[in-house]
Scaffold this active site. Structure first.
Site, PDB file in Angstrom:
ATOM      1  N   CYS A 126      31.065  13.753  37.483  1.00 31.85           N
ATOM      2  CA  CYS A 126      31.520  12.399  37.785  1.00 31.85           C
ATOM      3  C   CYS A 126      31.180  11.597  36.534  1.00 31.85           C
ATOM      4  O   CYS A 126      31.279  12.113  35.430  1.00 31.85           O
ATOM      5  CB  CYS A 126      30.877  11.865  39.063  1.00 31.85           C
ATOM      6  SG  CYS A 126      29.098  12.148  39.195  1.00 31.85           S
ATOM      7  N   LYS A 298      -1.026   4.543   1.875  1.00 31.89           N
ATOM      8  CA  LYS A 298      -0.668   4.923   3.239  1.00 31.89           C
ATOM      9  C   LYS A 298      -1.823   5.728   3.822  1.00 31.89           C
ATOM     10  O   LYS A 298      -2.087   6.846   3.397  1.00 31.89           O
ATOM     11  CB  LYS A 298       0.624   5.743   3.263  1.00 31.89           C
ATOM     12  CG  LYS A 298       1.105   6.087   4.672  1.00 31.89           C
ATOM     13  CD  LYS A 298       2.382   6.913   4.635  1.00 31.89           C
ATOM     14  CE  LYS A 298       2.841   7.222   6.049  1.00 31.89           C
ATOM     15  NZ  LYS A 298       1.819   7.969   6.831  1.00 31.89           N
ATOM     16  N   ARG A 303      -1.241   3.997  14.519  1.00 35.09           N
ATOM     17  CA  ARG A 303      -0.634   2.668  14.540  1.00 35.09           C
ATOM     18  C   ARG A 303      -0.981   1.914  15.821  1.00 35.09           C
ATOM     19  O   ARG A 303      -0.836   2.436  16.923  1.00 35.09           O
ATOM     20  CB  ARG A 303       0.877   2.826  14.429  1.00 35.09           C
ATOM     21  CG  ARG A 303       1.680   1.548  14.573  1.00 35.09           C
ATOM     22  CD  ARG A 303       1.544   0.702  13.325  1.00 35.09           C
ATOM     23  NE  ARG A 303       2.400  -0.464  13.408  1.00 35.09           N
ATOM     24  CZ  ARG A 303       3.707  -0.474  13.151  1.00 35.09           C
ATOM     25  NH1 ARG A 303       4.319   0.639  12.807  1.00 35.09           N
ATOM     26  NH2 ARG A 303       4.399  -1.596  13.226  1.00 35.09           N
ATOM     27  N   GLU A 349      -3.498  -0.487  11.706  1.00 35.25           N
ATOM     28  CA  GLU A 349      -3.732   0.916  12.032  1.00 35.25           C
ATOM     29  C   GLU A 349      -5.221   1.180  12.169  1.00 35.25           C
ATOM     30  O   GLU A 349      -6.047   0.579  11.480  1.00 35.25           O
ATOM     31  CB  GLU A 349      -3.125   1.823  10.957  1.00 35.25           C
ATOM     32  CG  GLU A 349      -3.684   1.571   9.563  1.00 35.25           C
ATOM     33  CD  GLU A 349      -2.857   2.225   8.473  1.00 35.25           C
ATOM     34  OE1 GLU A 349      -2.119   3.175   8.781  1.00 35.25           O
ATOM     35  OE2 GLU A 349      -2.951   1.785   7.318  1.00 35.25           O
ATOM     36  N   LYS A 462       8.220   4.153   3.026  1.00 37.46           N
ATOM     37  CA  LYS A 462       7.008   4.967   2.930  1.00 37.46           C
ATOM     38  C   LYS A 462       7.294   6.150   2.015  1.00 37.46           C
ATOM     39  O   LYS A 462       8.326   6.803   2.111  1.00 37.46           O
ATOM     40  CB  LYS A 462       6.542   5.437   4.304  1.00 37.46           C
ATOM     41  CG  LYS A 462       7.512   6.316   5.064  1.00 37.46           C
ATOM     42  CD  LYS A 462       6.922   6.742   6.406  1.00 37.46           C
ATOM     43  CE  LYS A 462       7.917   7.589   7.202  1.00 37.46           C
ATOM     44  NZ  LYS A 462       7.380   7.991   8.522  1.00 37.46           N
ATOM     45  N   TRP A 463       6.367   6.372   1.103  1.00 34.18           N
ATOM     46  CA  TRP A 463       6.495   7.501   0.186  1.00 34.18           C
ATOM     47  C   TRP A 463       5.362   8.477   0.430  1.00 34.18           C
ATOM     48  O   TRP A 463       4.192   8.084   0.531  1.00 34.18           O
ATOM     49  CB  TRP A 463       6.449   7.037  -1.267  1.00 34.18           C
ATOM     50  CG  TRP A 463       6.498   8.202  -2.228  1.00 34.18           C
ATOM     51  CD1 TRP A 463       7.612   8.825  -2.715  1.00 34.18           C
ATOM     52  CD2 TRP A 463       5.379   8.902  -2.788  1.00 34.18           C
ATOM     53  NE1 TRP A 463       7.260   9.871  -3.534  1.00 34.18           N
ATOM     54  CE2 TRP A 463       5.888   9.942  -3.597  1.00 34.18           C
ATOM     55  CE3 TRP A 463       3.995   8.752  -2.670  1.00 34.18           C
ATOM     56  CZ2 TRP A 463       5.061  10.822  -4.296  1.00 34.18           C
ATOM     57  CZ3 TRP A 463       3.165   9.629  -3.355  1.00 34.18           C
ATOM     58  CH2 TRP A 463       3.694  10.647  -4.170  1.00 34.18           C
ATOM     59  N   LYS A 464       5.725   9.737   0.546  1.00 35.88           N
ATOM     60  CA  LYS A 464       4.741  10.812   0.638  1.00 35.88           C
ATOM     61  C   LYS A 464       5.062  11.848  -0.424  1.00 35.88           C
ATOM     62  O   LYS A 464       6.240  12.028  -0.781  1.00 35.88           O
ATOM     63  CB  LYS A 464       4.798  11.494   2.009  1.00 35.88           C
ATOM     64  CG  LYS A 464       4.305  10.675   3.186  1.00 35.88           C
ATOM     65  CD  LYS A 464       4.340  11.545   4.450  1.00 35.88           C
ATOM     66  CE  LYS A 464       3.823  10.813   5.663  1.00 35.88           C
ATOM     67  NZ  LYS A 464       3.818  11.701   6.867  1.00 35.88           N
TER      68      LYS A 464
END
Length: 598
Positions: A126, A298, A303, A349, A462-464
């Site tokens: 349906c 970071k 959080r 955080e 965000k950079w990793k």
């Protein structure tokens, strides 16, 4: 309802259930490509997706019964070209159970098909694939397979949870095939019934009459939000016991806190309202030279938003929108330290510092949305950082010096997280900075200087390091194998609302404990590798997020690429603001044993 829009509550309704009695596959209606501009990619259900699903199961569907009252949802030719017979059996719904005539037609149709092709499935849908679909399948099981109505209803609920959820449908089934007094109570409405951003001004099949369907009591005209989920037993800060913290689970208090945070953030949907960064890639990195940014390290933390709403009214809100009450944490008003702050919303955080080998929890504040009811989130980021230092941190420090805050009774310490001009990124990554931080650093955060934006924010990057890029999946352990093959146990990895796996991974004995849990994985040597369980999350990453991470894995922004790009940005910025070029990131504050920590 708009003739071009998806049906109400369709978007997050599960696409399909499991086969019932080996004969029927219940599902919601498919929507053809003409709806793609109205439906996000992760929520789409094209006819081709049904075909791919059947191929993955190595089963054949020979008949599809469409119970809706419209032909606009998809082109039947897309079904028939796969060798599936399509039959339209209009069935009103919306407070009307299938009539005896409709039920008889359905049963005769299916009986005739099964006699001819007993090994092929019958698809039934349906609009959502629960009430009308479940009613008719249950009727067939009772009339032609000699099932009890209790067993039929239970089997359908197991194959398509939560099963038939309209009480009048259940009562009518039991009236026809058993004792109406034995009809079970309708199960709670599924979460997708409370979807936000859905039109409610017409029938689900597209006709013009007013809706008579659920959920009228919970889905008012004033609010089209989803019902907030309650995660009982939520964990605050995994890995360390924090005193004076308790989960808020009672209403109306829980709802009041959640709504206040959403309203303060100008977030008109349900769930956690905090700003969410996106992964840096080789395209969006260019925003760093086009707009003003600040940078910070970071932290590998958890959080939380913090709502300060009076004395002993301090609350932390996690990404699952779970709420925790925090005892013995004071935030005095700068102009009169006897007064406690209220109507204040922070973002930050929780991290765990190692001090003399012992874990010390701290809350790092990196943004502020409301201060004493004032919309400071509309101010630029530099002013917000100043507000945190001047109005949140300094008054606490002053009251500590006066001996009016007992640090030993507080559940954790509170600090502000510093941000620097972007040319400081090299110092954050290569200098002695990381060795002076008492918690794990796993990358950089680039924060735009504009106003606070709730939800996914494509401006926050965000950079990793490429080796740290990861995706949060839902792991489902299952056995796979075709005819004549030895079944193998594999881990299927799911993202967003997709019911097809995004990827899969090898399963070890240790990984079996994480079945149906959220796990963080990284990609190494062309395979996904387990990193840790995410106990702070109840849902996997969205499809777009997972694809962005995969893109960053295939085309990584290495440290060398990042620093070279930032060097060019800094040169441009220093020419515009020569005085800023001398700024360097100071190391995190080192406090002596006799100093008063913030």
């Amino acid at each position: 309802m708009s003739q071009t829009g998806a049906p109400p509550r369709w978007r997050n309704c599960p696409r399909r259930g499991q086969p019932v009695a080996g004969k029927f596959l219940p599902m919601k209606t498919m929507l053809g490509p003409r709806y793609d501009d109205k439906v996000p990619e992760e929520n789409r259900f094209h006819p081709s997706m049904l075909s791919n699903y059947l191929k993955s199961l190595k089963v054949k569907m020979g008949l599809l019964v469409d119970l809706t009252n419209t032909t606009r949802f998809y082109d039947r030719a897309d079904i028939e070209k796969e060798g599936i017979k399509y039959v339209k059996l209009s069935c009103k719904g919306h407070g009307e159970c299938p009539t005896a005539e409709t039920t008889e037609m359905f049963i005769r149709l299916c009986e005739h098909f099964i006699e001819k092709t007993p090994t092929e499935l019958i698809g039934v849908h349906c609009t959502h694939g629960f009430n009308r679909t479940g009613f008719l399948i249950c009727a067939y099981l009772v009339e032609k397979m000699d099932w009890s109505i209790e067993a039929a209803v239970a089997a359908f609920a197991q194959a398509r949870p939560p099963g038939i959820y309209k009480g009048d449908y259940l009562k009518e089934l039991f009236r026809r095939y058993g004792d109406v007094e034995d009809a079970p109570a309708a199960p709670p409405l599924p979460e997708w019934c409370f979807d936000e951003d859905e039109e409610e001004d017409g029938e689900e099949d597209g006709s013009a009459s007013a809706p008579a369907s659920e959920p009228s009591s919970s889905h008012t005209g004033q609010s089209k939000k989803k019902k907030e989920r309650l995660k009982l037993g939520a964990v605050f800060l995994e890995g360390v016991s924090v005193k004076g913290v308790s989960q808020v689970t009672t209403q109306p208090k829980l709802g009041e806190i959640q709504r206040k945070c959403q309203q303060f953030s100008e977030w008109d949907r349900s769930g956690f309202p905090g700003a969410q960064p996106v992964s840096m890639d080789r395209k969006n990195i260019r925003m760093l030279e086009q707009n003003g940014y600040k940078v910070s390290w970071k932290a590998d933390g958890t959080r939380y938003m913090m709502l300060i709403d009076g004395r002993n009214e301090v609350y932390m809100i996690d990404r699952d929108n779970s709420v925790f009450h925090i005892e013995n944490l004071e935030f005095p008003f700068r102009k009169d330290l006897r007064i406690h702050l209220s109507n204040t919303l922070l973002d930050g955080e929780m991290i765990i510092d190692k001090v003399n080998g012992q874990p010390v929890p701290r809350y790092l504040i990196y943004d502020i949305i409301k201060f004493s009811g004032q919309p400071v989130g509309q101010c630029d980021f530099n002013r917000r950082l100043l507000c945190i230092e001047k109005e949140i941190i300094s008054p606490r420090f002053e009251k500590m010096k006066l001996g009016q805050i007992d640090k030993a009774k507080e559940p954790f310490s509170v600090r502000n997280k510093p941000f620097f001009d972007i040319h400081a990124a090299r110092k954050l990554l290569e200098g002695s900075f990381t060795s002076q931080v008492s918690h794990e650093v796993d990358g950089l955060i680039f924060q735009p200087i504009g106003k606070y934006k709730p939800g996914r924010c494509d401006d926050i990057l965000k950079w990793k390091p490429p080796s740290h890029n990861s995706v949060d999946f839902r792991l489902k352990i299952t056995k796979v194998g075709g005819e004549g093959l030895i079944p193998q146990t594999v881990g299927l990895l799911y993202v967003g609302n997709y019911d097809m796996p995004f990827a899969q991974m090898k399963i070890t004995k240790d990984l079996k404990q994480y079945d149906n849990k959220i796990i963080e994985c990284t990609f190494v040597n062309n395979t996904w590798v387990f990193m840790r369980q995410r106990v702070d999350k109840s849902f996997p990453n969205a499809y777009d997020t997972a694809m962005a991470v995969c893109n960053s894995i295939q085309h990584p922004v290495t440290k060398e690429i990042l620093l070279e790009f930032l060097e060019r940005c800094a040169q441009v910025q220093s020419r515009k603001n020569p005085a800023d070029s001398d700024l360097m990131p100071p190391p995190p504050p080192k406090r002596s044993a006799n100093s008063i920590p913030q």
